[in-house]
Design an enzyme around this catalytic site. Structure first.
Site, PDB file in Angstrom:
ATOM      1  CD  GLU A 293      50.790  36.879  45.844  1.00 41.12           C
ATOM      2  OE1 GLU A 293      50.525  36.447  44.712  1.00 41.12           O
ATOM      3  OE2 GLU A 293      49.988  36.822  46.795  1.00 41.12           O
TER       4      GLU A 293
ATOM      5  CE1 TYR B  76      44.345  38.513  47.977  1.00 38.75           C
ATOM      6  CE2 TYR B  76      42.018  39.060  48.152  1.00 38.75           C
ATOM      7  CZ  TYR B  76      43.069  38.485  47.462  1.00 38.75           C
ATOM      8  OH  TYR B  76      42.820  37.877  46.260  1.00 38.75           O
TER       9      TYR B  76
END
Length: 230
Positions: free
Chosen positions: A162, A154
């Site tokens: 991102e 994650y």
């Protein structure tokens, strides 16, 4: 006899697990040079269909917050369609690097394709777990993997994936006045919006990350307790 909703969820989760498994297989060759990582964007596809996750939560088909499901769908769809697809270049390097071929995009899609946190809805481990749980034949090791793999993956997908990609895109957003027609109606620019998104990203990420840890303790704790009683 299985209920229609169970059959639907079994089909839905199985299709998603298979689709992202295929995407993962197509991503793996990118790890070995001289393969280009540009295919990481190509195999990700259009994520707009993930709006179904929000609908599932809204109608009570799954026990998930519709708002959280919508925010996660919106965030991922924005990243792919508004940033990656609309801004081909990241910046000027020796060989003029492209967003689609940048390591940050590859890192993002690789992390997405290996494991999902509680809110990242379309990956191999999570959907395999859901499909087998619907059949009540989910092995304990898959449950453990479902609630453990997110721990390293994650942060990798969010931070160097991102956020770094969006940061690289900022100069091009400002130069081209991207989406000026839409954001002009609100007396702001897309560049300002993207800066604001980057500013709140770490806080939203930490909230979600801790939430998944809480769910992990709940799920694995129950499994551990069942084993002790047995």
């Amino acid at each position: 006899m299985a209920r229609p909703s169970q059959l639907y969820l079994l089909s839905y989760n199985s299709v998603q697990a298979l689709g992202w498994f295929v995407a993962l297989l197509r991503l793996l060759p990118c790890l070995a040079p001289p393969s280009s990582v540009h295919s990481s964007y190509a195999v990700a596809g259009d994520l707009t269909w993930a709006i179904l996750e929000t609908i599932h939560a809204a109608i009570g088909l799954v026990h998930t917050s519709p708002l959280l499901a919508f925010l996660q769908w919106g965030g991922r769809t924005h990243f792919v369609l508004a940033v990656v697809r609309q801004i081909p270049e990241v910046g000027r390097t020796a060989n003029f690097c492209f967003v689609q071929s940048s390591p940050s995009v590859f890192i993002t899609f690789m992390a997405w394709s290996i494991s999902e946190s509680n809110f990242f809805m379309v990956q191999v481990i999570r959907y395999s777990h859901y499909a087998l749980t619907t059949l009540k034949v989910c092995p304990p090791w898959l449950t453990y993997l479902r609630y453990t793999a997110f721990i390293p993956l994650y942060p990798i997908g969010v931070g160097p994936g991102e956020m770094w990609t969006m940061y690289q895109a900022l100069p091009f957003v400002k130069e081209r006045k991207l989406y000026s027609g839409f954001f002009g109606k609100f007396s702001m620019s897309y560049h300002s919006f993207l800066v604001a998104v980057l500013a709140v990203y770490p806080f939203l990420w930490m909230k979600l990350y801790l939430h998944v840890f809480k769910q992990r303790r709940s799920k694995l704790g129950k499994s551990g307790g069942a084993k002790k009683r047995a």
